[in-house]
Design a protein around this motif. Structure first.
Motif, PDB file in Angstrom:
ATOM      1  N   ASP A  22       0.707  -1.161   0.066  1.00 26.74           N
ATOM      2  CA  ASP A  22       0.048   0.015   0.057  1.00 26.74           C
ATOM      3  C   ASP A  22       0.915   1.227  -0.173  1.00 26.74           C
ATOM      4  O   ASP A  22       0.515   2.081  -0.756  1.00 26.74           O
ATOM      5  CB  ASP A  22      -0.998  -0.025   1.227  1.00 26.74           C
ATOM      6  CG  ASP A  22      -0.522   0.549   2.471  1.00 26.74           C
ATOM      7  OD1 ASP A  22      -0.684   1.767   2.581  1.00 26.74           O
ATOM      8  OD2 ASP A  22      -0.019  -0.267   3.056  1.00 26.74           O
ATOM      9  N   SER A  24       3.863   1.579  -1.290  1.00 24.55           N
ATOM     10  CA  SER A  24       4.336   1.779  -2.694  1.00 24.55           C
ATOM     11  C   SER A  24       3.313   2.313  -3.632  1.00 24.55           C
ATOM     12  O   SER A  24       3.742   3.211  -4.457  1.00 24.55           O
ATOM     13  CB  SER A  24       4.813   0.159  -3.197  1.00 24.55           C
ATOM     14  OG  SER A  24       5.791  -0.256  -2.488  1.00 24.55           O
ATOM     15  N   LEU A  25       2.081   1.768  -3.525  1.00 30.77           N
ATOM     16  CA  LEU A  25       0.777   2.284  -4.303  1.00 30.77           C
ATOM     17  C   LEU A  25       0.963   3.752  -4.297  1.00 30.77           C
ATOM     18  O   LEU A  25       0.797   4.736  -4.902  1.00 30.77           O
ATOM     19  CB  LEU A  25      -0.134   1.728  -4.249  1.00 30.77           C
ATOM     20  CG  LEU A  25      -0.300   0.033  -4.755  1.00 30.77           C
ATOM     21  CD1 LEU A  25      -1.436  -0.654  -4.338  1.00 30.77           C
ATOM     22  CD2 LEU A  25      -0.272   0.123  -6.303  1.00 30.77           C
ATOM     23  N   GLY A  26       0.879   4.205  -2.782  1.00 29.91           N
ATOM     24  CA  GLY A  26       0.728   5.644  -2.478  1.00 29.91           C
ATOM     25  C   GLY A  26       1.716   6.367  -2.858  1.00 29.91           C
ATOM     26  O   GLY A  26       1.466   7.657  -3.092  1.00 29.91           O
ATOM     27  N   ARG A  29       1.135   6.778  -6.520  1.00 30.22           N
ATOM     28  CA  ARG A  29      -0.385   7.531  -6.644  1.00 30.22           C
ATOM     29  C   ARG A  29       0.305   8.906  -6.454  1.00 30.22           C
ATOM     30  O   ARG A  29      -0.254  10.070  -7.306  1.00 30.22           O
ATOM     31  CB  ARG A  29      -1.090   7.173  -5.885  1.00 30.22           C
ATOM     32  CG  ARG A  29      -2.382   8.051  -5.770  1.00 30.22           C
ATOM     33  CD  ARG A  29      -3.539   7.599  -4.479  1.00 30.22           C
ATOM     34  NE  ARG A  29      -2.920   7.662  -3.215  1.00 30.22           N
ATOM     35  CZ  ARG A  29      -2.469   8.739  -2.706  1.00 30.22           C
ATOM     36  NH1 ARG A  29      -2.646  10.057  -3.169  1.00 30.22           N
ATOM     37  NH2 ARG A  29      -1.839   8.913  -1.477  1.00 30.22           N
ATOM     38  N   LEU A  44      -5.132   3.712  -8.324  1.00 31.68           N
ATOM     39  CA  LEU A  44      -4.294   3.466  -7.174  1.00 31.68           C
ATOM     40  C   LEU A  44      -4.444   3.893  -5.944  1.00 31.68           C
ATOM     41  O   LEU A  44      -4.230   3.110  -4.963  1.00 31.68           O
ATOM     42  CB  LEU A  44      -2.695   4.391  -7.479  1.00 31.68           C
ATOM     43  CG  LEU A  44      -2.329   3.791  -8.985  1.00 31.68           C
ATOM     44  CD1 LEU A  44      -0.947   4.897  -9.111  1.00 31.68           C
ATOM     45  CD2 LEU A  44      -1.615   2.429  -8.471  1.00 31.68           C
ATOM     46  N   GLU A  48      -4.793   1.181  -2.722  1.00 32.98           N
ATOM     47  CA  GLU A  48      -3.883   1.369  -1.683  1.00 32.98           C
ATOM     48  C   GLU A  48      -4.753   1.343  -0.404  1.00 32.98           C
ATOM     49  O   GLU A  48      -4.410   0.872   0.299  1.00 32.98           O
ATOM     50  CB  GLU A  48      -3.268   3.022  -1.824  1.00 32.98           C
ATOM     51  CG  GLU A  48      -2.575   3.494  -0.715  1.00 32.98           C
ATOM     52  CD  GLU A  48      -2.420   5.013  -0.691  1.00 32.98           C
ATOM     53  OE1 GLU A  48      -1.699   5.472   0.068  1.00 32.98           O
ATOM     54  OE2 GLU A  48      -2.956   5.749  -1.978  1.00 32.98           O
ATOM     55  N   SER A  49      -5.913   2.125  -0.503  1.00 28.38           N
ATOM     56  CA  SER A  49      -6.780   2.111   0.766  1.00 28.38           C
ATOM     57  C   SER A  49      -7.346   0.536   1.151  1.00 28.38           C
ATOM     58  O   SER A  49      -7.440   0.298   2.497  1.00 28.38           O
ATOM     59  CB  SER A  49      -7.750   3.001   0.608  1.00 28.38           C
ATOM     60  OG  SER A  49      -8.850   2.680  -0.417  1.00 28.38           O
ATOM     61  N   GLY A  83       8.549   1.900  -3.696  1.00 27.09           N
ATOM     62  CA  GLY A  83       7.500   3.068  -4.715  1.00 27.09           C
ATOM     63  C   GLY A  83       8.455   3.697  -5.467  1.00 27.09           C
ATOM     64  O   GLY A  83       8.141   3.754  -6.856  1.00 27.09           O
TER      65      GLY A  83
END
Length: 181
Positions: A22, A24-26, A29, A44, A48-49, A83
């Protein structure tokens, strides 16, 4: 004797992996959000959430677990690193490459012959007239441009910065070659 529970370690590793995912995605994003790419940022952020809710509920479930807490914190830190690394591999977006050189060279001509769109403006430096070249290129192509600049003008002063959004223009060698035909 130390009483080790494999279930506790597995739980900590799952929390670690979820946080890596999450965060990494944040990180990615945030980069797309800054660039104004709403659709990608939305997708994303949603993923992430979902992952975050899963990770935080695993940490808060039951008794306080030092291993899950360490997995959470370690996953967060690792997620930032991952990320940034993934985003560098993706290398999305545009860069402005600015080249200033006093060397006697036909750098702009050579770059154009290679298919790059180059804008040349007259500048004035400490020691007199200095051409300033501007190129807008995809991040993935910056290394190729730098290699060409270094080959033609080894002592050139080069700056690179994010371009944000690019509208119209010819900013890549494939499009430039197509327009010349």
């Amino acid at each position: 004797m130390f009483d080790f529970e494999w279930g506790a370690l597995l739980g900590a590793l799952l929390v670690f992996g979820a946080r890596v995912g999450d965060v990494s995605l944040g990180t990615i994003r945030n980069i797309y959000t800054i660039r104004g790419q709403r659709g990608v940022s939305f997708a994303l952020g949603f993923l992430e959430s979902l992952i975050f809710i899963t990770a935080i509920s695993a940490v808060l479930r039951g008794e306080m677990s030092v291993l899950r807490t360490i997995g959470y914190a370690g996953g967060y830190a690792t997620g930032i690193y991952v990320g940034i690394t993934v985003e560098a591999w993706i290398a999305s977006g545009w860069q402005i490459v600015r080249v200033i050189t006093r060397e006697k060279t036909d750098l702009a001509v050579k770059l154009r012959e290679m298919g790059w769109a180059v804008t040349e403006v007259a500048g004035e430096g400490r020691d007199g007239p200095t051409p300033i070249l501007f190129l807008v290129v995809r991040r993935k192509k910056v290394k190729a441009v730098l290699a060409a600049v270094t080959e033609q003008a080894a002592n050139a002063f080069v700056t690179i910065e994010g371009a944000g959004k690019v509208i119209n223009g010819v900013a890549n060698p494939i499009a430039a070659a197509a327009l010349r035909k």
